[in-house]
Enzyme design. Sequence first.
Site, PDB file in Angstrom:
ATOM      1  N   HIS A 217      39.457  37.259  39.344  1.00 25.21           N
ATOM      2  CA  HIS A 217      39.471  38.518  40.091  1.00 25.21           C
ATOM      3  C   HIS A 217      40.707  38.538  40.979  1.00 25.21           C
ATOM      4  O   HIS A 217      41.149  37.487  41.456  1.00 25.21           O
ATOM      5  CB  HIS A 217      38.190  38.607  40.919  1.00 25.21           C
TER       6      HIS A 217
ATOM      7  N   ASN B 154      43.753  45.074  44.735  1.00 29.08           N
ATOM      8  CA  ASN B 154      42.395  44.745  44.305  1.00 29.08           C
ATOM      9  C   ASN B 154      41.729  46.015  43.764  1.00 29.08           C
ATOM     10  O   ASN B 154      41.382  46.903  44.531  1.00 29.08           O
ATOM     11  CB  ASN B 154      41.624  44.171  45.503  1.00 29.08           C
TER      12      ASN B 154
ATOM     13  N   CYS C 105      33.040  43.419  43.007  1.00 28.96           N
ATOM     14  CA  CYS C 105      34.180  42.729  42.378  1.00 28.96           C
ATOM     15  C   CYS C 105      33.747  41.801  41.245  1.00 28.96           C
ATOM     16  O   CYS C 105      34.577  41.360  40.451  1.00 28.96           O
ATOM     17  CB  CYS C 105      34.978  41.946  43.417  1.00 28.96           C
TER      18      CYS C 105
END
Length: 340
Positions: free
Chosen positions: A267, A297, A114
Amino acid sequence: MALHTVVRGVGHFVPEQVVTNDDLARLMDTSDEWIRERTGIQERRFVQNVTPASELGVHAAKLAIEQAGVSPTAVDYVIAATLSPDYYFPGIGTLLQHKLGLQHVPALDVRAQCSGLVYGLAVADSLIRAGAAKTLLLVCAEVQSIVLDFSTSGRDTAVLFGDGAGALVLAAEEGQSLPGPGNGVRGVIDSLLGSDGSGAELLCVEAPGSGTPGFLSQEVVNSAKWRPRMDGRQVFKHAVTRMGDTAEAILQRNGVGAEDIALLIPHQANLRINEAVRERLGLRPEQVFNNIERYGNTTAATIPICMSEAVEQGRLKQGDLVLTLAFGAGFTWGANLLRW
Ligand code: COA
């Protein structure tokens, strides 16, 4: 004058298929209410049939190259970030080079999950400032739907992730002074990265791998070891702390106050994480860009997708001071401070 890394173009691509929380609730014991309250996610995009990550990356890269107004042959370096490569090896950097018809330039894969964008941008900035690249393509692409468990036993991870890609064209420019904090230059001002491998097993795909006897044995196939495993509560706590600490540290060492930030692009793992960070930094809601409600995500791709949408929506303009911020598996974390 010193060289700086300027974002020349940005693009994103998400698959057409929209999967709502209600769609998932038909496959497993979950609910729209649970997912929205705990994560902020309302829907995500999934590829159909077999569409590898490089394919999504190609679409995003073409848009970024077009926006940058450069010829693909001008690209002299590729950095790719993904945790869902087409193959176990090679990475997707070389596949992008080939599919985009680029010159035989260096193609590097960054494995920071990520934190792929923040790591990739930091590496790109170092290469550009060192004179090793002039027009660098940074592509973040993920296809995660293929590895998720859509039965109730996989619900703690399956509801979180989506597929998508974002890309940046980064160009070397001689320092151009603008008034304001952060050295007054356009481009990347600073990056701050960190890692802590003691958290690796709290969020990972354990197998296949060189640490597993038999690599792809029947035992591995029968187990859930090839699917993402996450201790959600632990990851959540680490993310909130690391992202907050990192943001404060990079702002402080560059003499930048919260009020100077035009846009924080964090993020997109959980809206509650981003809200906690926003509150800690003392930012107003309009200073933060979130789109987790539509995409979930998308791991390395979240930040470039946000950047691309922020430009489309007129929320990101030349001269704006931008802070990116990420935390991911590894653990890895980091931030980039840049003037758009
Ligand atoms: N639907 C319904 N219930 C679910 C569920 C789902 N999709 N997933 C888990 N649950 C259940 C759990 O089994 C648990 O039940 P129990 O209390 O009976 O044991 C309950 O919901 C609460 O689980 P908990 O883990 O406490 O929820 P949470 O508030 O921590 O939220 C996450 C879970 C995963 C959303 C949250 O921990 C998170 O976002 N973590 C970080 C994720 C992240 O950042 N990942 C990527 C890093 S880059």
